[in-house]
Design a protein around this motif. Structure first.
Motif, PDB file in Angstrom:
ATOM      1  N   MET A  65       0.849  -1.189   0.000  1.00 34.77           N
ATOM      2  CA  MET A  65       0.000   0.000   0.000  1.00 34.77           C
ATOM      3  C   MET A  65       0.885   1.238   0.000  1.00 34.77           C
ATOM      4  O   MET A  65       1.994   1.210   0.542  1.00 34.77           O
ATOM      5  N   ALA A  66       0.384   2.309  -0.627  1.00 38.67           N
ATOM      6  CA  ALA A  66       1.137   3.560  -0.653  1.00 38.67           C
ATOM      7  C   ALA A  66       0.188   4.727  -0.429  1.00 38.67           C
ATOM      8  O   ALA A  66      -0.978   4.697  -0.848  1.00 38.67           O
ATOM      9  N   TYR A  67       0.694   5.747   0.257  1.00 39.68           N
ATOM     10  CA  TYR A  67      -0.084   6.955   0.554  1.00 39.68           C
ATOM     11  C   TYR A  67       0.647   8.161  -0.016  1.00 39.68           C
ATOM     12  O   TYR A  67       1.853   8.326   0.191  1.00 39.68           O
ATOM     13  N   PHE A  68      -0.095   9.005  -0.712  1.00 38.45           N
ATOM     14  CA  PHE A  68       0.404  10.258  -1.269  1.00 38.45           C
ATOM     15  C   PHE A  68      -0.155  11.362  -0.381  1.00 38.45           C
ATOM     16  O   PHE A  68      -1.348  11.664  -0.425  1.00 38.45           O
ATOM     17  N   VAL A  69       0.700  11.953   0.475  1.00 38.42           N
ATOM     18  CA  VAL A  69       0.222  12.817   1.554  1.00 38.42           C
ATOM     19  C   VAL A  69       0.423  14.289   1.195  1.00 38.42           C
ATOM     20  O   VAL A  69       1.553  14.744   0.984  1.00 38.42           O
ATOM     21  N   LEU A  70      -0.686  15.032   1.156  1.00 37.72           N
ATOM     22  CA  LEU A  70      -0.672  16.440   0.762  1.00 37.72           C
ATOM     23  C   LEU A  70      -0.576  17.366   1.971  1.00 37.72           C
ATOM     24  O   LEU A  70      -0.824  16.960   3.105  1.00 37.72           O
ATOM     25  N   THR A  89      -4.536   9.037  -1.816  1.00 35.96           N
ATOM     26  CA  THR A  89      -4.243  10.451  -1.606  1.00 35.96           C
ATOM     27  C   THR A  89      -4.955  10.907  -0.335  1.00 35.96           C
ATOM     28  O   THR A  89      -6.166  10.722  -0.201  1.00 35.96           O
ATOM     29  N   ILE A  90      -4.199  11.502   0.581  1.00 33.04           N
ATOM     30  CA  ILE A  90      -4.749  11.844   1.895  1.00 33.04           C
ATOM     31  C   ILE A  90      -4.274  13.234   2.323  1.00 33.04           C
ATOM     32  O   ILE A  90      -3.166  13.662   1.967  1.00 33.04           O
ATOM     33  N   LYS A  91      -5.124  13.921   3.091  1.00 30.95           N
ATOM     34  CA  LYS A  91      -4.799  15.287   3.520  1.00 30.95           C
ATOM     35  C   LYS A  91      -5.626  15.638   4.749  1.00 30.95           C
ATOM     36  O   LYS A  91      -6.753  15.159   4.911  1.00 30.95           O
ATOM     37  N   HIS A  92      -5.049  16.455   5.619  1.00 32.64           N
ATOM     38  CA  HIS A  92      -5.826  17.090   6.697  1.00 32.64           C
ATOM     39  C   HIS A  92      -5.720  18.589   6.485  1.00 32.64           C
ATOM     40  O   HIS A  92      -4.624  19.132   6.381  1.00 32.64           O
ATOM     41  N   GLU A  93      -6.849  19.249   6.404  1.00 31.30           N
ATOM     42  CA  GLU A  93      -6.868  20.679   6.067  1.00 31.30           C
ATOM     43  C   GLU A  93      -6.114  21.542   7.075  1.00 31.30           C
ATOM     44  O   GLU A  93      -5.593  22.602   6.727  1.00 31.30           O
ATOM     45  N   ASP A  94      -6.042  21.115   8.327  1.00 30.96           N
ATOM     46  CA  ASP A  94      -5.507  21.959   9.394  1.00 30.96           C
ATOM     47  C   ASP A  94      -4.104  21.559   9.865  1.00 30.96           C
ATOM     48  O   ASP A  94      -3.607  22.139  10.834  1.00 30.96           O
ATOM     49  N   TYR A  95      -3.494  20.578   9.195  1.00 26.02           N
ATOM     50  CA  TYR A  95      -2.169  20.124   9.624  1.00 26.02           C
ATOM     51  C   TYR A  95      -1.264  19.903   8.423  1.00 26.02           C
ATOM     52  O   TYR A  95      -1.730  19.604   7.316  1.00 26.02           O
ATOM     53  N   GLU A  96       0.028  20.010   8.673  1.00 22.32           N
ATOM     54  CA  GLU A  96       1.006  19.798   7.623  1.00 22.32           C
ATOM     55  C   GLU A  96       1.131  18.323   7.270  1.00 22.32           C
ATOM     56  O   GLU A  96       0.801  17.438   8.059  1.00 22.32           O
ATOM     57  N   CYS A  97       1.674  18.101   6.107  1.00 24.40           N
ATOM     58  CA  CYS A  97       1.959  16.749   5.645  1.00 24.40           C
ATOM     59  C   CYS A  97       2.818  15.995   6.663  1.00 24.40           C
ATOM     60  O   CYS A  97       2.597  14.804   6.912  1.00 24.40           O
ATOM     61  N   ASP A  98       3.791  16.685   7.267  1.00 22.58           N
ATOM     62  CA  ASP A  98       4.676  16.051   8.247  1.00 22.58           C
ATOM     63  C   ASP A  98       3.886  15.398   9.371  1.00 22.58           C
ATOM     64  O   ASP A  98       4.165  14.273   9.782  1.00 22.58           O
ATOM     65  N   ASP A  99       2.899  16.120   9.883  1.00 25.11           N
ATOM     66  CA  ASP A  99       2.094  15.614  10.992  1.00 25.11           C
ATOM     67  C   ASP A  99       1.258  14.410  10.565  1.00 25.11           C
ATOM     68  O   ASP A  99       1.114  13.442  11.317  1.00 25.11           O
ATOM     69  N   VAL A 100       0.701  14.488   9.359  1.00 25.76           N
ATOM     70  CA  VAL A 100      -0.125  13.394   8.858  1.00 25.76           C
ATOM     71  C   VAL A 100       0.728  12.141   8.637  1.00 25.76           C
ATOM     72  O   VAL A 100       0.338  11.031   9.017  1.00 25.76           O
ATOM     73  N   ILE A 101       1.904  12.324   8.037  1.00 27.27           N
ATOM     74  CA  ILE A 101       2.796  11.191   7.823  1.00 27.27           C
ATOM     75  C   ILE A 101       3.236  10.608   9.161  1.00 27.27           C
ATOM     76  O   ILE A 101       3.300   9.382   9.326  1.00 27.27           O
ATOM     77  N   GLY A 102       3.537  11.484  10.116  1.00 28.34           N
ATOM     78  CA  GLY A 102       3.921  11.002  11.436  1.00 28.34           C
ATOM     79  C   GLY A 102       2.813  10.183  12.073  1.00 28.34           C
ATOM     80  O   GLY A 102       3.067   9.127  12.672  1.00 28.34           O
ATOM     81  N   TYR A 103       1.574  10.636  11.909  1.00 24.48           N
ATOM     82  CA  TYR A 103       0.424   9.910  12.454  1.00 24.48           C
ATOM     83  C   TYR A 103       0.257   8.563  11.749  1.00 24.48           C
ATOM     84  O   TYR A 103       0.055   7.527  12.402  1.00 24.48           O
ATOM     85  N   LEU A 104       0.335   8.578  10.421  1.00 24.60           N
ATOM     86  CA  LEU A 104       0.195   7.328   9.665  1.00 24.60           C
ATOM     87  C   LEU A 104       1.290   6.334  10.039  1.00 24.60           C
ATOM     88  O   LEU A 104       1.026   5.144  10.233  1.00 24.60           O
TER      89      LEU A 104
END
Length: 275
Positions: free
Chosen positions: A54-59, A104-119
Motif C-alpha cells: 500500500m502507498a499513501y500520497f500525503v498532501l 491520496t490523503i490530507k488534513h486541512e488543518d495540519y502539515e503533511c509532516d504531521d499526517v505522515i507522522g500519524y500514519l
C-alpha cells in the motif's frame, strides 16, 4: 507451524510536495510539463525499489496550530510560478487521484509532516513503513518499524543517538524560520543534548527555557490520534485506466514513457500489486 500469522505489509508514505518540488528542479526539461514528467518518471523507481503493498500520497494542509504560536512560521519562504508550477502541481495531484492505486490523503488543518507522522505511528504496529522525503524532520519517526529514505541522496537516514527534537530546537531550523539560540550550532547542540548538567546550566538564563519549549512544540510532530475522522481521503480508482493515462502522457509528449508498448507495460506493471 502457525499458518495464520498475519503477514506484515510494506507501506510507503510519500511526502507529496517534497517530491513535487524535487521534480521541479531535477531531471529532464519537458517545457510546460517538465515537473509533471520528472515526478512520474521518478515515482516508478521508488515503487519498484520498495515494492509496497500500500502507498499513501500525503498532501499539505494549513499549519494552523504552528501559525497560531508563531505567525512568522515559514514566513521567509518565497514562491513563484514562472514555470507554471502551480498548474503542474495541480495536474500531478489530479493524475495521482484519478489514475494511480495510491491513496491520496490530507488534513486541512495540519502539515503533511504531521499526517505522515500519524500514519507511520498508526500503521507501524503490524507493518514495515518507509517514509520517502528529503525532509529531516521525519528522523523523529524512525524506529524498528519505520525507516526514512532520502530520494535526493538515495540513502536511508539513521536516527542519531542524541534527542533529535531537542537538538534541532537548540540550533533552530532556518528552513521553517524557527530561530535557535545564538552561538549554538550543530556540534554545540549535540553536546548539550548529551550532557544534562550542561543543558540545565545553559537554560538557567532568563527566557531560554521558554524559548526551548516553544521550539520543541514547533518542531515536534503533532499527535493526530484525536483527528482520525477529519482526514480527507480521496477514493482510489476501482481499476486504474492505464489506456487513458497513456493518452494524457502522450499529449504531454512523454514519449520516452509511453512511446513503446514494452516500455509502457513495464511502467504500468510496477503499480499492479498495490491495493
Amino acid at each position: 507451524m502457525n499458518y495464520w500469522i498475519k503477514k506484515k505489509m510494506n507501506i510507503l508514505l510519500l511526502d507529496a510536495y517534497n517530491l513535487i518540488y524535487r521534480a521541479r528542479y531535477s531531471g529532464m526539461n519537458k517545457g510546460d510539463h517538465s515537473t509533471v514528467f520528472n515526478f512520474f518518471r521518478g515515482l516508478r523507481p521508488l515503487v519498484e525499489k520498495f515494492k509496497p503493498d500500500m502507498a499513501y500520497f500525503v498532501l499539505e494542509g494549513m499549519p494552523k496550530k504552528r501559525l497560531s504560536l508563531d505567525p512568522n512560521y515559514k514566513g521567509q519562504r518565497t514562491y513563484d510560478n514562472k514555470d507554471g508550477f502551480r498548474e503542474q502541481r495541480k495536474q500531478i495531484i489530479n493524475i495521482m487521484k484519478d489514475f494511480f492505486p495510491i491513496q491520496t490523503i490530507k488534513h486541512e488543518d495540519y502539515e503533511c509532516d504531521d499526517v505522515i507522522g500519524y500514519l507511520a505511528t498508526t500503521l507501524k504496529k503490524d507493518n514495515n513503513v518507509t517514509i520517502i522525503s528529503s525532509d529531516t524532520d521525519f528522523i523523529q519517526c524512525i524506529d524498528d518499524n519505520v525507516q526514512l529514505y532520502n530520494p535526493v541522496r538515495k540513502k536511508f537516514l539513521e536516527k542519531p543517538e542524541y534527542d533529535y527534537i531537542l537538538w534541532k530546537s537548540l540550533k533552530g531550523d532556518a528552513s521553517d524560520n524557527i530561530i535557535g539560540f545564538t552561538g549554538i550550532g550543530d556540534k554545540k547542540a549535540q553536546k548539550l543534548c548529551n550532557n544534562k548538567d550542561q543543558l540545565e546550566k545553559f537554560l538557567i538564563e532568563e527566557g531560554r527555557k521558554e524559548k526551548l519549549d516553544h521550539n520543541i512544540t514547533m518542531i515536534k510532530l503533532h499527535d493526530l490520534s484525536h483527528e482520525k475522522d477529519s482526514f480527507l481521503i480521496h477514493p482510489m480508482p476501482i481499476k486504474p485506466n492505464w489506456v487513458n493515462l497513456r493518452e494524457i502522457f502522450g499529449n504531454m509528449d512523454f514519449h520516452s514513457m509511453v512511446g513503446k508498448d514494452t516500455t509502457w507495460k513495464k511502467y504500468v506493471d510496477t503499480f499492479q500489486n498495490l491495493f
